[in-house]
Every structure is written in C-alpha cells, then in structure tokens.
Write a protein that holds these residues in place. Structure first.
Motif, mmCIF file in Angstrom:
data_model
loop_
_atom_site.group_PDB
_atom_site.id
_atom_site.type_symbol
_atom_site.label_atom_id
_atom_site.label_comp_id
_atom_site.label_asym_id
_atom_site.label_seq_id
_atom_site.Cartn_x
_atom_site.Cartn_y
_atom_site.Cartn_z
ATOM 1 N N ALA A 3 0.834 -1.204 0.000
ATOM 2 C CA ALA A 3 0.000 0.000 0.000
ATOM 3 C C ALA A 3 0.867 1.252 0.000
ATOM 4 N N GLU A 4 1.981 1.218 0.749
ATOM 5 C CA GLU A 4 2.887 2.373 0.770
ATOM 6 C C GLU A 4 3.490 2.619 -0.608
ATOM 7 N N PHE A 5 3.926 1.541 -1.247
ATOM 8 C CA PHE A 5 4.527 1.684 -2.564
ATOM 9 C C PHE A 5 3.521 2.274 -3.557
ATOM 10 N N ASN A 6 2.308 1.769 -3.547
ATOM 11 C CA ASN A 6 1.295 2.276 -4.475
ATOM 12 C C ASN A 6 0.929 3.725 -4.172
ATOM 13 N N LEU A 7 0.924 4.076 -2.902
ATOM 14 C CA LEU A 7 0.692 5.471 -2.528
ATOM 15 C C LEU A 7 1.774 6.359 -3.132
ATOM 16 N N GLY A 8 3.025 5.921 -3.020
ATOM 17 C CA GLY A 8 4.125 6.700 -3.575
ATOM 18 C C GLY A 8 4.010 6.859 -5.084
ATOM 19 N N LEU A 9 3.648 5.778 -5.788
ATOM 20 C CA LEU A 9 3.513 5.861 -7.239
ATOM 21 C C LEU A 9 2.381 6.798 -7.642
ATOM 22 N N CYS A 10 1.247 6.707 -6.972
ATOM 23 C CA CYS A 10 0.131 7.587 -7.319
ATOM 24 C C CYS A 10 0.516 9.055 -7.125
ATOM 25 N N ARG A 11 1.209 9.348 -6.057
ATOM 26 C CA ARG A 11 1.660 10.727 -5.844
ATOM 27 C C ARG A 11 2.676 11.132 -6.907
ATOM 28 N N LEU A 12 3.560 10.209 -7.277
ATOM 29 C CA LEU A 12 4.546 10.490 -8.328
ATOM 30 C C LEU A 12 3.838 10.845 -9.625
#
Length: 753
Positions: free
Chosen positions: A240-249
């Motif tokens: 979930a953290e990784f996907n959060l980072g990608l969406c923000r990117l």
C-alpha cells in the motif's frame, strides 16, 4: 442568439429541461452574448451580473461570464466565477474543465493535474474519451516543468482514453523525454502498481483492489487517498505504501512520493529493486533547507560607468562576455554589459590542446554593468564577501561608496554546488577538447570530491563516513550506479571498482539473460543483459526497447549481436539501415570517427542487392548528418553538396534528401499565408550554408556548388549553375520553369522538382 427549445437539456449542465431550469434568465444570456459579439465585453458582463442578482449562482450565466473573462485575460476573475458554480454543483463538468484550464495557466501543471483529477471523478465513463485532449495538455506542461514520470503517465492515460488519436505535440513531448540524454533512465521507467499480498483478506483486500481499479483508470488522487488510509491502519503491508508513492509520483507530487517509496524499499533489504527505487528518490528529492545555499546579487549605484567598464576590461582575472539581459527570465529586461570574475587569468586564445582540468580558470561570480547600477552575482557559500571586496577594490571610485543592496535570486543545494563547476575555456578550443576536459573534471570530482562531501540522502554524512554502514548500503549503491551510467567516466580515469571498494559496496548483480523479464527490467539495467545470449525475438525486443529510451550501451550491444545474425535482416525481422546507422551514430557520438565511417560502409554492403540503390541517398545523408554533429560546416557542407549533385536527377532520392534537409533545419516548412491549404518550403538556410561553405569548383556538369565566376547558387532540382539560380520559397503546385511575377527566376528550391 437562437432560442433554446423549452424541453431541451438546460445549457447550465444541471440535467434538467431548459423550461424548468434556466428559462427565466435566457434574456440576460441572450443580451450579454450580443454585446460580447459586438466587442462590448464590459457591458456584457454587467448584463450577466444583473441576471445573477436575480438568480444568484446560476451556472449558465456564470459559465458565460467566466468564458468572457478568460477571453479578456481575466483568469483569476474567471476562476472565482467558476468556483461559485462548483459550490452549488461540485460535479458541474463545464465548470470543472474550464477551471482546470485556468488553473494550468495561473497555478501551474501540478495544481492543474489535481484539478484534472476532480474532472475524472465527476464524469461518466461515456465522457472519459472527451478528456484526452485536456489530459495531453496537462502531460505536456508537466514535462516542461521536469516532472517526467507524471508527464509520461498522463500521456499514457491520454492514449488509453483515445487510442485512435496520435496528437503530434503529445508524440513529440513523449519522444523528447524518452530520448533525451539529460533525463535519467530511472525517470523514464514505467513503474507498475503492486498487487495486494496473499495474506490480505476481507474488507481490507476489497479496499485495496478498489484503489487499484481507480489507479488503473487514471484516478490517482482517490487511489492515493485509499492507499494512504490502508497504509495508516497497517493492515495492507508495504504494498500500500509503494502504491501510494507511485500515485503521488504520477500526480507530480514528487516530494510526497519519496517517503512511501523509501519506506517500501527499506523493507526489501539490500537488493537491486531497492537500489533502483532509491535512485528514483535521489533524483526527485530536493535538498533540505539546511543543505541550501542562496544565490545572491550585490548591487551598487554607479558613479562612472565608462571607468568601471575600462577597469573590468583591463583586469587579468575578469573577462567580458558581451551584452545580455540583466534578468534572462524577463523578455523586457534591459541589456547590460556582462563580465565574469575568475580564480586566475584567462587563458590566451588557441591554447586548449593537452590542458588539464586544474589549468582551466574557474568562474567565481558574474558582474552586470547597467546604465545606473552594477551587480555582482555569486552563491553565498563563503565567497560573496571576498568577491564583493575584490569588486569594490577593482571598481574604485567608479561606484558610489555605499553599502550594496542585497537581492536573493534563488537557492542551490550545497552538495550540488560542491559537485558542479563553472569555468572559462580559451577561445578557439575544439569541441573534442572541451568534452575531454569536462569528462576529466567530472571524473575528478566524483572520485575525489564526492566521497568527502556531506550528502542529505546519507543523513548529512559523507559517503566515506557512511561506508560500511549496512543501513547506508542501498543509498551508496544507488549513487554509484548513477555515475556508472556514463561509460566515458571510466575512460577519463574514474576507477569504479576502486570507488566501490572504498565505499565497501559490491558490484551490481549479474543478470541471467535466460530468465530476465526484459519488459519489466529497469531501463538503466538493460545494458547488463548479455545480448548475444538472447534468442532472436528477445534480442530484437531488447534492441528496440533500448533504442526507444536511448540507452546507448544496451542499444549498441544488442545491435552488434543482431548483425552477427544476418538471417534477421534477410527475413525482414529488422531493418539493416536502422541497425548499422545506430552503430555509426554511437561511434560518432563517442568521437570514434573512423569506426563510424566503417559501420556506414558495412551497412551499405549488408543491404540486400534490391535495396542498395534505393537506400543509397539515405546512407549518403546519414553520413552527412553524422559529420554535422561533430565537425565544422566547412567539412560537411561540401560533402552535402556532393550528395545533392549525385542524386539531382532522381525524384525518389530527392524526396529522401528533402526529408533529411527538413530534419536538419536546412529546409523550413511553414503555412502559406495566401493559401491555408498550401505549405511553403523555405530553402534559404540551405542556400546560405552552401554559399558560405560549399565547394567553389564547378564540375564538368556545370551544376555543383558555387561558381566563383558567376556568383550563382545551385540547389537540388533547381536550374543548372550556368542557367542561373535564385529564389528561396516553393509552394506545392508551383511551376519549376515559370518566372516569378517580378520577372526573376523561379522560386522553386526543392529536391526532385
């Protein structure tokens, strides 16, 4: 304005019938439109305001008002009008789209991308394709801002919304990012969202999968909110953290992306995937406030401008740069005389061969001399006060004895400043020598300065201080891996094996060519694949992927493996010209001219007999273009003239030559102002270079180059040199043999016509 049918959908966007919605304000809208069309914009807006006093917040009138305000340049006022609509109707599509465009203009692409997310969360699936154009605009602006991962993801989204449309501006923006050597390969990668872990079940898994679905449809803002909530409650794991980072990117929020991506990478341990993610974070991370240095300008009032200019021109450790705007970002900025202050006297012209980096004078600061003020610009890293004293001593009584006014121009990372250099080459230095010195300086700095410079991604420690710390291993590997992307550094003396040994980090792991997923392998690691070990299909895939993103080492190794398999060319699986010209281009780009010419000749010979004739002009122009990249015009322009002569009588060859001339900027294409359906081809750039650098000897045919006796210019397809040249503009449909209306020669200057 034509009346609206009473039972038609209301133009305000409410979904109601016009009769039961905005019928009562139709007269105001009608009268305002007539005033607007007659140029009475202020009066039209007053009429709309009158209607709004009777029906406050009416979306139809407010939308019309916003459109009028936009056309008059009142973007801030238009945003206020549109936000009034959205207070009552948060999903009003027209207002959302208009507001997005206004925000892009006034607040930049990051906020514009956020507004676009509001649009997508408000529209139906049927309306999504109509948002492709707006998505492309956001993507292009994100790319111009340097938010490359967000730009590429928005371009991908635009294609999915309208697969049939290939907007040229969008195609060009994508190719510019993917092929640019200035864009790191880690910023070109297409990162994929992580699926939920197997242990995640029940309601949390359903929420995770919902968020994945939103993100896959381009709804990155709601997906980010969902992944953020999942990561906060701790049930969804690092995915979930990784996907959060990608969406923000992908939204352009690079600062917000770093924390989640680093948190995910930390759980992976000291492996290649964690290193690649750390590289991404290092690339997008801004220096923290305590690692920033202000770039300042000290300003003095002038007393004697001529005396100051004379003193600067006489100083051995100052050099004049010419005139330029005092503020390069202001198109109306006044021009000033510009100088640089050096750490030693400038080298005399013509001295460049065999120099070492430490012999080149460094630029410590810049001086601008206007009509009433003089300004010194330099980073405030301890040098400003000494440079100020040095300048006032040099200026003497030519400036007023006043304390200088200080202006902050911006900030730069302290570590970045330590790893960059600004120097003054002697006049007349060759491009090859300048590039050699730049490589040598960079190798010197990375080998000697970087290891002892505090870095914020190491918690303020230097790389040598962090060496041996297991928690710093990934960050150190990531930094060195970026340096290794430039193979010329090792040629310039940077010993990567020794550097890794000093930092106590091992080499990057080898890649098993038989098992690697070439589609998902990070772009930067393509060169680590042993191309010769791949089967034909995977080899061609590697070559094309490396070529698309200009990973030169990977492209070169794959191309060499391909030419070792002639059957690939014979079967038509890949094009001979493309592969050999790529190898020639790589060799030329690395200063290996003889090798470049050898690849071109081998390519000609590798062409099938049936293609050698048709491809001859293409090979010729590839050779000219490679020469033009690194050699002066007096070398390649005569060769171009020979090529033009050689293919002058073949229309199909001339079309190939024409396209190459256009791409080289020697033929310009533009609309015909007299006929919108026509185009103009302007050959004046070609004429100019041929006239100045072309051969001065006329061949037996009487057609080649410039005739010194007649002062005439021949261009491909034009009249023979003996018959007079001329012109510079051609329009489709013009007659090659016709005289122009003024009685001169034909305006035809185009190959093959």
């Amino acid at each position: 304005m034509a009346g609206i049918e009473p039972y038609a959908p209301c133009p305000c966007g409410s979904g109601e019938k016009f009769k039961w919605c905005c019928h009562k304000v139709e007269a105001f809208a009608d009268r305002a439109q007539r005033l607007f069309e007659s140029g009475q914009v202020e009066a039209a807006i007053k009429v709309l305001d009158e209607g709004l006093r009777k029906d406050a917040g009416n979306a139809w009138l407010l939308t019309r008002k916003a459109i009028m305000q936009i056309r008059e340049g009142g973007l801030e006022a238009a945003k206020d009008s549109l936000r009034v609509i959205l207070q009552k109707q948060p999903k009003h599509i027209g207002a959302l789209v208009l507001l997005t465009r206004c925000v892009l203009e006034t607040e930049g692409p990051i906020n514009g991308a956020g507004m676009l997310q509001q649009v997508f969360t408000s529209i139906s699936d049927e309306m999504r394709p109509s948002m492709a154009g707006l998505t492309r605009i956001v993507a292009i602006l994100l790319g111009e801002l340097g938010r490359f991962p967000a730009a590429l993801k928005h371009l991908e989204l635009a294609r999915s919304l309208d697969p049939e449309d290939r907007d040229q501006a969008a195609v060009s923006a994508e190719r510019n990012i993917e092929t640019s050597p200035d864009v790191s390969p880690w910023l070109k990668d297409h990162y994929e969202l992580s699926p939920p872990s197997d242990h995640l079940q029940g309601e949390a898994r359903a929420r995770f999968e919902d968020a994945l679905g939103w993100a896959e449809r381009g709804l990155w803002a709601p997906a980010a909110a969902a992944f953020d909530a999942l990561s906060m409650d701790g049930t969804a794991g690092p995915e979930a953290e990784f996907n959060l980072g990608l969406c923000r990117l992908w939204l352009g929020d690079e600062a917000g992306a770093i924390g989640p991506i680093r948190s995910y990478a930390a759980r992976l341990g000291n492996i290649a995937e964690a290193v690649d993610l750390e590289v991404l974070c290092q690339l997008i991370e801004l220096a923290p406030p305590d690692d920033r240095v202000e770039n300042v300008q000290l300003i003095w009032p002038l007393r004697d401008r001529d005396a100051l200019l004379a003193a600067l021109r006489a100083a051995q450790d100052a050099e004049e740069e010419g005139k330029g705007p005092i503020d390069p970002l202001d198109p109306e900025s006044p021009e000033v005389d510009q100088f640089v202050l050096l750490d030693r006297p400038a080298l005399p012209p013509g001295t460049g061969e065999g120099l070492e980096p430490d012999q080149i004078p460094r630029i410590l600061g810049r001086i601008s001399v206007g009509q009433e003020i003089a300004a010194l610009e330099a980073p405030d890293d301890g040098r400003v006060n000494s440079l100020g004293d040095r300048f006032t001593a040099l200026a003497g009584s030519s400036i007023k004895p006043a304390h200088p006014k200080t202006k902050v121009l911006g900030e730069i990372g302290r570590s970045t400043l330590a790893l960059t250099w600004d120097w003054l080459f002697p006049d007349g230095i060759t491009r090859a020598e300048a590039e050699r010195l730049d490589r040598a300086k960079r190798a010197q700095i990375l080998g000697e300065v970087w290891p002892v410079t505090p870095m914020h991604y190491l918690g303020g420690r230097t790389p040598l201080q962090a060496a041996g710390d297991p928690k710093a291993a990934v960050a150190l590997r990531a930094a060195v891996l970026q340096f290794e992307q430039d193979p010329t550094l090792e040629q310039a003396g940077l010993d990567f094996a020794k550097l890794r040994e000093r930092l106590k980090i091992h080499r990057e792991p080898a890649i098993d060519a038989a098992l690697v997923d070439l589609e998902r392998l990070p772009v930067a690691r393509l060169a680590a694949v042993a191309a010769e070990e791949l089967d034909d299909e995977r080899l061609i895939f590697l070559y094309r992927r490396a070529r698309r993103v200009m990973q030169v080492d990977a492209m070169e190794s794959a191309a060499k493996a391909i030419i070792a398999r002639p059957a690939l060319f014979e079967s038509g699986a890949i094009d001979t010209v493309t592969v050999y010209s790529d190898l020639a281009s790589v060799a030329a780009g690395r200063g290996r001219r003889e090798e470049s010419l050898e690849w071109l000749e081998r390519g000609r010979q590798a062409d099938s007999p049936a293609r050698r004739g048709p491809n001859a002009p293409l090979w010729d122009m590839i050779g000219v273009r490679l020469m033009a990249r690194s050699e002066p015009p007096e070398t390649w322009v005569p060769e171009l003239a020979v090529v033009l002569e050689r293919h002058a009588s073949d229309p199909s060859s001339n079309q190939i030559i024409l396209m190459n001339l256009i791409e080289m900027g020697l033929m310009r294409v533009g609309p015909n102002p007299d006929n919108p359906d026509d185009i103009l081809l302007d050959s004046r750039p070609l004429q100019s270079v041929l006239a100045e650098y072309g051969p001065r000897v006329t061949t037996a045919s009487g057609r080649l180059g410039v005739s010194a006796a007649k002062n005439e210019l021949w261009t491909p397809g034009g009249p023979a040199a003996g018959g007079g040249g001329g012109g510079g503009l051609w329009t489709p449909g013009s007659d090659a043999g016709a005289s122009n209306p003024a009685g001169g020669k034909s305006k035809l200057i185009i190959p093959g016509r």
